[in-house]
Enzyme design. Sequence first.
Site, PDB file in Angstrom:
ATOM      1  N   GLU A  33       0.821  -1.015  -0.356  1.00  0.00           N
ATOM      2  CA  GLU A  33       0.195   0.022   0.151  1.00  0.00           C
ATOM      3  C   GLU A  33       1.022   1.439   0.380  1.00  0.00           C
ATOM      4  OE1 GLU A  33      -3.154  -0.278  -1.247  1.00  0.00           O
ATOM      5  OE2 GLU A  33      -3.642  -1.624   0.279  1.00  0.00           O
ATOM      6  N   ASP A  36       2.828   1.985  -4.971  1.00  0.00           N
ATOM      7  CA  ASP A  36       2.893   2.298  -6.340  1.00  0.00           C
ATOM      8  C   ASP A  36       3.694   3.633  -6.937  1.00  0.00           C
ATOM      9  OD1 ASP A  36       0.898   4.007  -5.233  1.00  0.00           O
ATOM     10  OD2 ASP A  36      -0.881   3.020  -7.453  1.00  0.00           O
ATOM     11  N   GLY A 121     -16.981   4.430  -3.002  1.00  0.00           N
ATOM     12  CA  GLY A 121     -16.413   5.027  -2.076  1.00  0.00           C
ATOM     13  C   GLY A 121     -15.785   4.069  -0.905  1.00  0.00           C
ATOM     14  N   SER A 125     -11.930   0.664  -5.930  1.00  0.00           N
ATOM     15  CA  SER A 125     -11.337   1.090  -7.152  1.00  0.00           C
ATOM     16  C   SER A 125     -12.621   1.408  -7.812  1.00  0.00           C
ATOM     17  CB  SER A 125     -10.679   0.611  -7.813  1.00  0.00           C
ATOM     18  OG  SER A 125      -9.418   1.213  -7.105  1.00  0.00           O
ATOM     19  N   SER A 126     -14.167   1.900  -7.530  1.00  0.00           N
ATOM     20  CA  SER A 126     -14.908   2.282  -8.391  1.00  0.00           C
ATOM     21  C   SER A 126     -14.417   2.644  -9.517  1.00  0.00           C
ATOM     22  CB  SER A 126     -16.047   2.545  -7.687  1.00  0.00           C
ATOM     23  OG  SER A 126     -16.070   3.238  -7.669  1.00  0.00           O
ATOM     24  N   SER A 127     -13.548   4.209  -8.673  1.00  0.00           N
ATOM     25  CA  SER A 127     -13.244   4.798 -10.541  1.00  0.00           C
ATOM     26  C   SER A 127     -12.763   4.774 -11.566  1.00  0.00           C
ATOM     27  CB  SER A 127     -12.166   6.271  -9.867  1.00  0.00           C
ATOM     28  OG  SER A 127     -11.415   5.482  -8.869  1.00  0.00           O
ATOM     29  N   ASP A 171      -4.464   0.529  -9.485  1.00  0.00           N
ATOM     30  CA  ASP A 171      -5.835   0.462  -9.617  1.00  0.00           C
ATOM     31  C   ASP A 171      -6.363   0.511 -11.190  1.00  0.00           C
ATOM     32  OD1 ASP A 171      -5.364   1.134  -6.873  1.00  0.00           O
ATOM     33  OD2 ASP A 171      -6.793   3.304  -6.670  1.00  0.00           O
TER      34      ASP A 171
HETATM   35  C1  GLA Z   1      -4.579   4.114  -3.994  1.00  0.00           C
HETATM   36  C2  GLA Z   1      -4.299   4.979  -5.398  1.00  0.00           C
HETATM   37  C3  GLA Z   1      -3.416   3.706  -5.651  1.00  0.00           C
HETATM   38  C4  GLA Z   1      -2.552   3.363  -4.236  1.00  0.00           C
HETATM   39  C5  GLA Z   1      -3.829   3.346  -2.995  1.00  0.00           C
HETATM   40  C6  GLA Z   1      -2.192   2.880  -2.307  1.00  0.00           C
HETATM   41  O1  GLA Z   1      -5.554   3.565  -4.535  1.00  0.00           O
HETATM   42  O2  GLA Z   1      -5.381   4.982  -6.258  1.00  0.00           O
HETATM   43  O3  GLA Z   1      -2.592   3.892  -6.671  1.00  0.00           O
HETATM   44  O4  GLA Z   1      -1.586   4.578  -4.182  1.00  0.00           O
HETATM   45  O5  GLA Z   1      -4.371   4.270  -2.841  1.00  0.00           O
HETATM   46  O6  GLA Z   1      -2.176   1.933  -2.260  1.00  0.00           O
END
Ligand code: GLA
Length: 385
Positions: A33, A36, A121, A125-127, A171
Amino acid sequence: MIDLNALGKAFRDEYGTEPRFFAAPGRVNLIGEHTDYNDGFVLPLAIDRRTTVAAHPRNDRLVRVRSLNIGETMSFDLDGTGEGRRDIWLDYIEGVARVCESRGFHLRGADMTLCSDVPEGAGLSSSAALEISSALAMASVSGFVIDPVKMALIGQQAEHQYVGTMCGIMDQYVAALGEAGHALLIDCRSLEYKPIPIDTSDIAIAICDTGVKHSLASSEYNARRRECERGVQILREWLPGITALRDVTMEQFEIHQEKLPEPIRSRCRHVIGEIARTLAASEALLHRDFTTMGRLMAESHRSLRDDYEVSCEELDLMVELAAAVDGTVGARMTGGGFGGSTVNLVHRGSLEMFREMVGSGYAAKTGHAPAIYVSEIGEGAREIG
Ligand code: GLA
């Protein structure tokens, strides 16, 4: 699961033509986490919830999109200058369209209807699912086949320019390239990945949504990213070859950490430790060593809570409740933080007890019953139907 017949019918009723269908999934990250954007490693997987887009090309350059979730139709003109960022759902779609155009993919206009069962929300990663499914749909009906890594980069650039979160690549990458039955060990520097098989016959992936919307996330996220960059700048004085925290080993960090002011020192400690944990976790999973995996997930959560400071009381509570259940292998917050969900590996035989203890324990302390999903590992973006 989204009903393609219903989506097709809604499309025909609105536009009177026959669509093609495209889909991209949400994700959970098992570990890795905030690594990236530090050129590190991540280990996400596609979940079995996705955004599905029905699309048909037009003979002009208008893009009309109906969202069945929101019950609204909006449009933009590819030949227009674009409104820029408006903080509406269309930003994600107009964003990827304009980035495609800027990279030389001259799109046709399109009629589109979309529908998603990725909760919004919830940190799933719905976006990215929206960006990648709509980019794939618009490119495909325009006759382009875009390499999935390039597609992920297009989604990321749209997020930077049209949404304002300076996100990493995780994501969009897993939304584009996810593989059924596997997590992806993504090298966020080379943009290559190794599929890591996850046997879910005995161990289930359980996702617990705190119900806390991560509203602070964008500004705090960008602030963390700047702190990491500052850390690299300072450390470069003693480690001249480095370009990202990926290049710094824990031994080097320990030698030089006194030169870093807080909170930069703690932020760097998290990132450097988390990259090592992610590599160790992928090895542990390959050897079906869930004891080590569980320990690494616990360490990751503590590090995100104490050093990176992106957790919140509700995420900590959810992890604590999960860890207390016999049969939980590992539990940690997943995604950017400040709310959203936790990811848990749980023995299937204990799932009922897990739901009961985590659900009731969380409701007792917060007054809010959490959504708990068990997800199979879905696949990346593709044309369906
Ligand atoms: C969000 C970002 C990702 C990543 C995570 C944390 O989901 O979109 O790129 O940085 O936070 O790991």
